[in-house]
Design a protein around this motif. Structure first.
Motif, PDB file in Angstrom:
ATOM      1  N   VAL A  37       0.859  -1.330  -0.078  1.00  0.00           N
ATOM      2  CA  VAL A  37       0.071   0.018   0.118  1.00  0.00           C
ATOM      3  C   VAL A  37       0.945   1.264   0.138  1.00  0.00           C
ATOM      4  O   VAL A  37       0.490   2.154  -0.920  1.00  0.00           O
ATOM      5  CB  VAL A  37      -1.044  -0.055   1.317  1.00  0.00           C
ATOM      6  N   CYS A  38       1.881   1.299   0.778  1.00  0.00           N
ATOM      7  CA  CYS A  38       2.777   2.430   0.774  1.00  0.00           C
ATOM      8  C   CYS A  38       3.591   2.549  -0.522  1.00  0.00           C
ATOM      9  O   CYS A  38       3.448   3.746  -1.001  1.00  0.00           O
ATOM     10  CB  CYS A  38       3.792   2.097   1.990  1.00  0.00           C
ATOM     11  N   THR A  39       4.015   1.570  -1.011  1.00  0.00           N
ATOM     12  CA  THR A  39       4.682   1.870  -2.434  1.00  0.00           C
ATOM     13  C   THR A  39       3.716   2.165  -3.432  1.00  0.00           C
ATOM     14  O   THR A  39       4.066   3.192  -4.222  1.00  0.00           O
ATOM     15  CB  THR A  39       5.336   0.349  -2.806  1.00  0.00           C
ATOM     16  N   MET A  40       2.472   1.594  -3.392  1.00  0.00           N
ATOM     17  CA  MET A  40       1.563   2.044  -4.616  1.00  0.00           C
ATOM     18  C   MET A  40       0.877   3.396  -4.222  1.00  0.00           C
ATOM     19  O   MET A  40       1.032   4.032  -5.487  1.00  0.00           O
ATOM     20  CB  MET A  40       0.312   1.164  -4.658  1.00  0.00           C
ATOM     21  N   LEU A  41       0.879   4.007  -3.240  1.00  0.00           N
ATOM     22  CA  LEU A  41       0.419   5.297  -3.096  1.00  0.00           C
ATOM     23  C   LEU A  41       1.751   6.101  -3.145  1.00  0.00           C
ATOM     24  O   LEU A  41       1.368   7.321  -3.828  1.00  0.00           O
ATOM     25  CB  LEU A  41      -0.031   5.270  -1.765  1.00  0.00           C
ATOM     26  N   TYR A  42       2.587   6.022  -2.824  1.00  0.00           N
ATOM     27  CA  TYR A  42       4.108   6.614  -3.235  1.00  0.00           C
ATOM     28  C   TYR A  42       4.297   6.784  -4.540  1.00  0.00           C
ATOM     29  O   TYR A  42       4.567   7.787  -5.263  1.00  0.00           O
ATOM     30  CB  TYR A  42       5.013   6.327  -2.543  1.00  0.00           C
ATOM     31  N   ASP A  43       4.309   5.771  -5.400  1.00  0.00           N
ATOM     32  CA  ASP A  43       4.636   5.476  -6.811  1.00  0.00           C
ATOM     33  C   ASP A  43       3.798   6.178  -7.842  1.00  0.00           C
ATOM     34  O   ASP A  43       4.293   6.598  -8.663  1.00  0.00           O
ATOM     35  CB  ASP A  43       4.882   3.966  -7.087  1.00  0.00           C
ATOM     36  N   HIS A  44       2.410   6.102  -7.384  1.00  0.00           N
ATOM     37  CA  HIS A  44       1.404   6.762  -8.432  1.00  0.00           C
ATOM     38  C   HIS A  44       1.204   8.177  -7.836  1.00  0.00           C
ATOM     39  O   HIS A  44       0.414   8.735  -8.373  1.00  0.00           O
ATOM     40  CB  HIS A  44       0.171   5.978  -8.266  1.00  0.00           C
ATOM     41  N   ALA A  45       2.071   8.952  -6.974  1.00  0.00           N
ATOM     42  CA  ALA A  45       1.936  10.129  -6.704  1.00  0.00           C
ATOM     43  C   ALA A  45       0.556  10.537  -6.171  1.00  0.00           C
ATOM     44  O   ALA A  45       0.108  11.702  -6.364  1.00  0.00           O
ATOM     45  CB  ALA A  45       2.344  11.139  -7.952  1.00  0.00           C
TER      46      ALA A  45
END
Length: 138
Positions: A37-45
């Motif tokens: 969740v952290c990676t997806m939210l950060y990567d997709h800005a």
């Protein structure tokens, strides 16, 4: 003298890491969800770094609390097996990765290394499964 001390401390360190892996194996699924969740939210800005980390932590806590609540409240065997499997499979993957990494420290070939890592995955996944099945519904 020092060589013997080094061997003893090395074995103790590996034993401590294995004990820690078995102790924390149940928490592999919530940690995996939190990281994804952290990676997806950060990567997709969608969020900044701190907000994405907090959202990931909240998602991990939610998965852990939901899984524990389901295991503690239901008597349905099928649902308990499904939830236990969803928690034990990431633990088995973590056990495979750690055993593979530790076995590569030695000078074994590729096939014995993967056989040893598969055995480690079965042991860690089985330990997580056993700990999850020990939760009795009230």
């Amino acid at each position: 003298m020092l060589l013997g001390l080094g061997i003893v401390l090395g074995v103790a360190g590996i034993g401590f890491l294995c004990w820690l892996l078995f102790l924390c194996a149940v928490y592999a699924a919530p940690l995996f969800v939190a990281a994804m969740v952290c990676t997806m939210l950060y990567d997709h800005a969608m969020m900044s770094g701190a907000h994405a980390v907090l959202a990931g932590i909240a998602a991990g806590i939610t998965v852990l609390a939901l899984g524990q609540a389901i295991l503690a409240s239901t008597r349905d065997c099928v649902l308990r097996v499904i939830v236990s499997a969803l928690f034990a499979l990431p633990a088995a993957l973590a056990g495979f990765g750690m055993t593979l990494g530790l076995s590569r420290l030695g000078d074994m070939g590729a096939i014995p290394t993967y056989i040893f890592a598969t055995f480690g995955a079965l042991c860690v996944g089985g330990a997580a499964w056993t700990r999850l099945c020990a939760i009795q519904p009230t």
